[in-house]
Design an enzyme around this catalytic site. Sequence first.
Site, PDB file in Angstrom:
ATOM      1  CE1 TYR A 135      12.762  32.278   4.063  1.00  0.00           C
ATOM      2  CE2 TYR A 135      12.251  30.132   4.146  1.00  0.00           C
ATOM      3  CZ  TYR A 135      12.513  31.170   3.404  1.00  0.00           C
ATOM      4  OH  TYR A 135      12.203  31.292   2.264  1.00  0.00           O
ATOM      5  CE  LYS A 169      -0.265   0.051   5.128  1.00  0.00           C
ATOM      6  NZ  LYS A 169      -1.086  -0.481   6.104  1.00  0.00           N
TER       7      LYS A 169
END
Length: 369
Positions: free
Chosen positions: A259, A31
């Site tokens: 940042y 999956k």
Amino acid sequence: MRELIIDLDAIVHNFKTMQSKTSALILPVIKADAYGHGMVEVARVLEDAGCGGFAVADNAEALKLRDAGITAALLSWLHDPADDFVEAVARDVDLGIANIEQLSRAQHAAEASGEIAHVHLKIDTGLGRNGSTVSEWLALVEATKSAVATGKVMVIGIFSHLSSTSESDDRAQIEKFKNALQVAKDAGLEFELAHLTASDGSLAYPDAHFDMIRVGIAMYGLDPFSTNRAAEFGLRPAMTAKTVVVQTKRVPAGQGVSYGYLHRTAGETTLALIPVGYAEGLPRNATGKAEVSINGKRYRLQSRVAMDQFVLDVGDDDVKVGDEVIIFGDPASGAPSVDDLAAACDTINYEIVTRIGGRFKRVYLGAAK
Ligand SMILES: *Cc1c(COP(=O)(O)O)cnc(C)c1O
């Protein structure tokens, strides 16, 4: 410049390793695009290695495998309420069935498609997730017997899933599972395959393999306990995430980096720019904790991981544009492991590999076709 190297030979090796630990069948769980490794490629290579079936979460995944020419048995269990199951039944996808409503949908799909619906009944033995409650189990078993009597439904298996909370919780679920199997047998319901454990339970409880084990994360060579012990279990990590340095520059002391200036240079130093960010699935909260490796040396992500990139302070090391940067890989090769990155981000290896992507390109090594 950003590559996920997928070693298909490692996946086959892990399949064989799991086979060597059990007399039960192995149902690889592929999956979520085979946990980020590429569902179709993984299914092809395992089919060639003699694997007879796969599990996915939902029918859309199963049908994608059928479209790609995968003919092995497929099991799915997480169903769209709007799915009438007709295409799944017509294309021989086995359905995990949690309740009478899903059972009758499967039966109607069989009638509509002219095929027999193959089902695995799911009992919730304690996880509290998918499956029939213990109290509704007998009614589901009886309804299934009636459905089987119409000739439209065939029961392949009965399954459940552990919570992995503690050994005593898991043992309690194992006992409930055995009781549920007994209830089905006493009711005269015939089925071939009882299956309970995923990777962790398969490694922890060899006495609870029943007829089949559903193996997800271990197929990809990762430790289901996220404790960096894959090698101890004989597993080889199949995914390496790598990129290259795209820019370097010398900067003076006191330079703020990325940042928020979480890092300021302590002295004159070299900054190396790496083109991987949270859009690639490198979690933003890897900032400050995770390490990557360049030329065999580890560097901490001291400054803020941004959407597309992060910056390393490599001091006076001879790091150049084009040098390879390993985000994670096989720790046996000296690379940081997926477990290392997961621990730095306060998550588990599953989340790292299923979410890695963005602008990474997959490159297959080994038995690729
Ligand atoms: C995802 C899943 C598995 C596989 O789990 P791993 O821990 O990756 O081995 C097995 N069974 C069910 C029901 C699942 O949802």
